[in-house]
Scaffold this motif. Structure first.
Motif, PDB file in Angstrom:
ATOM      1  N   MET A 143       0.828  -1.206   0.000  1.00  7.98           N
ATOM      2  CA  MET A 143       0.000   0.000   0.000  1.00  7.98           C
ATOM      3  C   MET A 143       0.863   1.257   0.000  1.00  7.98           C
ATOM      4  N   TYR A 144       1.902   1.274   0.815  1.00  8.08           N
ATOM      5  CA  TYR A 144       2.744   2.472   0.903  1.00  8.08           C
ATOM      6  C   TYR A 144       3.743   2.546  -0.249  1.00  8.08           C
ATOM      7  N   PHE A 145       4.066   1.408  -0.835  1.00  5.99           N
ATOM      8  CA  PHE A 145       4.868   1.424  -2.065  1.00  5.99           C
ATOM      9  C   PHE A 145       4.107   2.165  -3.163  1.00  5.99           C
ATOM     10  N   PHE A 146       2.823   1.843  -3.313  1.00  5.62           N
ATOM     11  CA  PHE A 146       1.995   2.534  -4.307  1.00  5.62           C
ATOM     12  C   PHE A 146       1.803   4.003  -3.927  1.00  5.62           C
ATOM     13  N   LEU A 147       1.658   4.276  -2.648  1.00  3.25           N
ATOM     14  CA  LEU A 147       1.480   5.659  -2.199  1.00  3.25           C
ATOM     15  C   LEU A 147       2.718   6.502  -2.490  1.00  3.25           C
ATOM     16  N   SER A 148       3.903   5.911  -2.365  1.00  2.15           N
ATOM     17  CA  SER A 148       5.126   6.658  -2.686  1.00  2.15           C
ATOM     18  C   SER A 148       5.174   7.007  -4.165  1.00  2.15           C
ATOM     19  N   HIS A 149       4.671   6.103  -5.009  1.00  2.00           N
ATOM     20  CA  HIS A 149       4.614   6.409  -6.446  1.00  2.00           C
ATOM     21  C   HIS A 149       3.566   7.482  -6.734  1.00  2.00           C
ATOM     22  N   LEU A 150       2.474   7.470  -5.989  1.00  2.00           N
ATOM     23  CA  LEU A 150       1.463   8.517  -6.148  1.00  2.00           C
ATOM     24  C   LEU A 150       2.061   9.881  -5.803  1.00  2.00           C
ATOM     25  N   SER A 151       2.844   9.946  -4.734  1.00  2.00           N
ATOM     26  CA  SER A 151       3.503  11.193  -4.355  1.00  2.00           C
ATOM     27  C   SER A 151       4.491  11.633  -5.434  1.00  2.00           C
ATOM     28  N   PHE A 152       5.221  10.667  -6.000  1.00  2.00           N
ATOM     29  CA  PHE A 152       6.158  10.986  -7.079  1.00  2.00           C
ATOM     30  C   PHE A 152       5.431  11.570  -8.287  1.00  2.00           C
ATOM     31  N   LEU A 153       4.305  10.982  -8.651  1.00  2.00           N
ATOM     32  CA  LEU A 153       3.529  11.478  -9.786  1.00  2.00           C
ATOM     33  C   LEU A 153       2.977  12.874  -9.513  1.00  2.00           C
ATOM     34  N   ASP A 154       2.521  13.119  -8.283  1.00  2.00           N
ATOM     35  CA  ASP A 154       2.021  14.449  -7.937  1.00  2.00           C
ATOM     36  C   ASP A 154       3.114  15.499  -8.078  1.00  2.00           C
TER      37      ASP A 154
ATOM     38  N   VAL B  43      -2.766  21.994  -9.272  1.00  2.00           N
ATOM     39  CA  VAL B  43      -2.130  22.693  -8.158  1.00  2.00           C
ATOM     40  C   VAL B  43      -2.665  22.217  -6.808  1.00  2.00           C
ATOM     41  N   VAL B  44      -3.977  22.139  -6.678  1.00  2.00           N
ATOM     42  CA  VAL B  44      -4.577  21.879  -5.366  1.00  2.00           C
ATOM     43  C   VAL B  44      -4.521  20.402  -4.987  1.00  2.00           C
ATOM     44  N   ILE B  45      -4.950  19.501  -5.879  1.00  2.00           N
ATOM     45  CA  ILE B  45      -4.995  18.072  -5.539  1.00  2.00           C
ATOM     46  C   ILE B  45      -3.616  17.510  -5.211  1.00  2.00           C
ATOM     47  N   PRO B  46      -2.554  17.812  -5.992  1.00  2.00           N
ATOM     48  CA  PRO B  46      -1.227  17.313  -5.595  1.00  2.00           C
ATOM     49  C   PRO B  46      -0.794  17.804  -4.214  1.00  2.00           C
ATOM     50  N   MET B  47      -1.270  18.972  -3.800  1.00  2.00           N
ATOM     51  CA  MET B  47      -0.960  19.487  -2.469  1.00  2.00           C
ATOM     52  C   MET B  47      -1.772  18.767  -1.401  1.00  2.00           C
ATOM     53  N   LEU B  48      -3.019  18.403  -1.732  1.00  2.00           N
ATOM     54  CA  LEU B  48      -3.913  17.797  -0.742  1.00  2.00           C
ATOM     55  C   LEU B  48      -3.632  16.324  -0.479  1.00  2.00           C
ATOM     56  N   ASN B  49      -3.138  15.593  -1.480  1.00  2.00           N
ATOM     57  CA  ASN B  49      -2.992  14.146  -1.331  1.00  2.00           C
ATOM     58  C   ASN B  49      -2.169  13.722  -0.114  1.00  2.00           C
ATOM     59  N   PRO B  50      -0.985  14.324   0.137  1.00  2.00           N
ATOM     60  CA  PRO B  50      -0.243  13.929   1.342  1.00  2.00           C
ATOM     61  C   PRO B  50      -1.035  14.198   2.622  1.00  2.00           C
ATOM     62  N   MET B  51      -1.799  15.293   2.646  1.00  2.00           N
ATOM     63  CA  MET B  51      -2.611  15.603   3.823  1.00  2.00           C
ATOM     64  C   MET B  51      -3.725  14.573   3.998  1.00  2.00           C
TER      65      MET B  51
ATOM     66  N   SER C   9      -2.207  10.363 -16.751  1.00  2.00           N
ATOM     67  CA  SER C   9      -2.720   9.040 -17.111  1.00  2.00           C
ATOM     68  C   SER C   9      -2.182   7.970 -16.170  1.00  2.00           C
ATOM     69  N   THR C  10      -0.900   8.077 -15.833  1.00  2.00           N
ATOM     70  CA  THR C  10      -0.308   7.117 -14.897  1.00  2.00           C
ATOM     71  C   THR C  10      -1.010   7.182 -13.550  1.00  2.00           C
ATOM     72  N   GLU C  11      -1.358   8.400 -13.112  1.00  2.00           N
ATOM     73  CA  GLU C  11      -2.058   8.535 -11.835  1.00  2.00           C
ATOM     74  C   GLU C  11      -3.433   7.869 -11.894  1.00  2.00           C
TER      75      GLU C  11
END
Length: 313
Positions: free
Chosen positions: A58-69, A279-287, A108-110
């Motif tokens: 789960m956190y492996f995928f989450l780290s990739h989500l953060s990278f994409l953001d 701008v907003v969603i990439p900022m919100l995802n970690p929160m 698209s990757t996201e």
């Protein structure tokens, strides 16, 4: 401005045409959002990397989500900040195509990655005893690679179709980055067949991703309803709540932006929506993932205690 019959070699990004003090305020707001996005997502990646308790699929995928953001926000926001600060609105044809390509690739990757994350939650909730066997390191790497490969195909075809169109009506793009709807408004050649391919691809990417997510959550909800205790239901549901929030925000804006078609749309309306997902969603995802996730919160507390220990020394 290009006249009819003149080939466009660069574009003018009109962006947000505001008075001086308002433009300065907008620059400072976007700069703050971007810095928070970079700090939050880099912090999430470092936290997952440094805490062994977070070395799970789960956190492996989450780290990739953060990278994409980080990536797809960085494709757009620095250009926007430069335009707001200097009023230099010209972008070359080649740079516009590159921006379009990479933004399509990361977005698209996201989409696909959020679907992969839903499948991961499905396996964890519905087949917990088989989770370690099903979600091996090789499987996780394969799923992420498939997400990037599918996005690459989509990006190559969409970019090829878009920039094989002749632009000669004007070179003024009434937008703050090179996106599909405003570019199509500048076309002087027949766009019908290419536009159909472009929107078909958008439809397929979004539909496939949402279908996987929806099917996963149908089975997840069924599994949750079978849990007898209210506490057990709440605990299981909480493991999916952050992902569901991220999915609703991201796909909601994409559907509004790209599946409505190009006719009868307000570009000002599109600008507001685009600001939200670039701008907003990439900022919100970690929160979103830290505020509702006890494991991330515990890892953060551990990291802060470690930092205080270093400072005390």
């Amino acid at each position: 401005m290009a006249e009819n019959g003149t080939v466009v070699t660069d574009f003018v990004l009109m962006g947000f045409q505001l008075q001086g003090h308002l433009q300065t305020g907008l620059f400072l707001a976007f700069l703050a959002f971007y810095l928070i996005t970079m700090g939050g997502n880099l912090g999430m990646i470092m936290l997952i990397h440094n805490d062994s308790r977070l070395h799970t699929p789960m956190y492996f995928f989450l780290s990739h989500l953060s990278f994409l953001d980080i990536c797809y926000s960085s494709v757009i926001v620095p250009q926007l900040l430069e335009t707001l600060r200097t009023d230099k609105m010209v972008i070359t044809y080649e740079r516009c195509a590159i921006q379009f390509f990479f933004f399509t690739l990361y977005a698209s990757t996201e989409c696909f990655l959020l679907a992969v994350m839903a499948y991961d939650r499905y396996v964890a909730v519905c087949n917990p005893l088989l989770y370690a066997t099903a979600m091996t390191t090789q499987t996780c790497l394969g799923l992420v690679a498939a997400a990037y490969a599918g996005a690459m195909i989509n990006s190559v075809v969409r970019t090829g179709c878009t920039f094989s169109i002749s632009f000669c009506k004007s070179n003024q793009v009434d937008f703050f980055f090179c996106d599909l709807p405003p570019l199509l408004k500048l076309a002087c050649s027949e766009t019908g067949p290419r536009e159909q391919v472009i929107y078909l691809l958008a439809f397929l990417v979004i539909t496939i991703s949402i279908s996987v997510i929806a099917m996963s959550y149908v089975f997840i909800i069924r599994a949750i309803l079978k849990i007898r205790t209210a506490g057990g239901k709440a605990k299981t549901f909480s493991t999916c709540a952050s992902h569901m929030t991220a999915v609703a925000l991201f796909f909601g804006t994409l559907i509004f932006m790209y599946l409505k078609g190009n006719m009868g749309k307000s570009l000002w309306e599109d600008k507001i929506v685009s600001v939200f997902y670039t701008v907003v969603i990439p900022m919100l995802n970690p929160m979103i993932y830290s505020l509702r996730n006890k494991e991330v919160q515990e890892a953060l507390r551990k990291a802060f205690h470690r930092m205080r220990g270093f400072q005390a020394e």
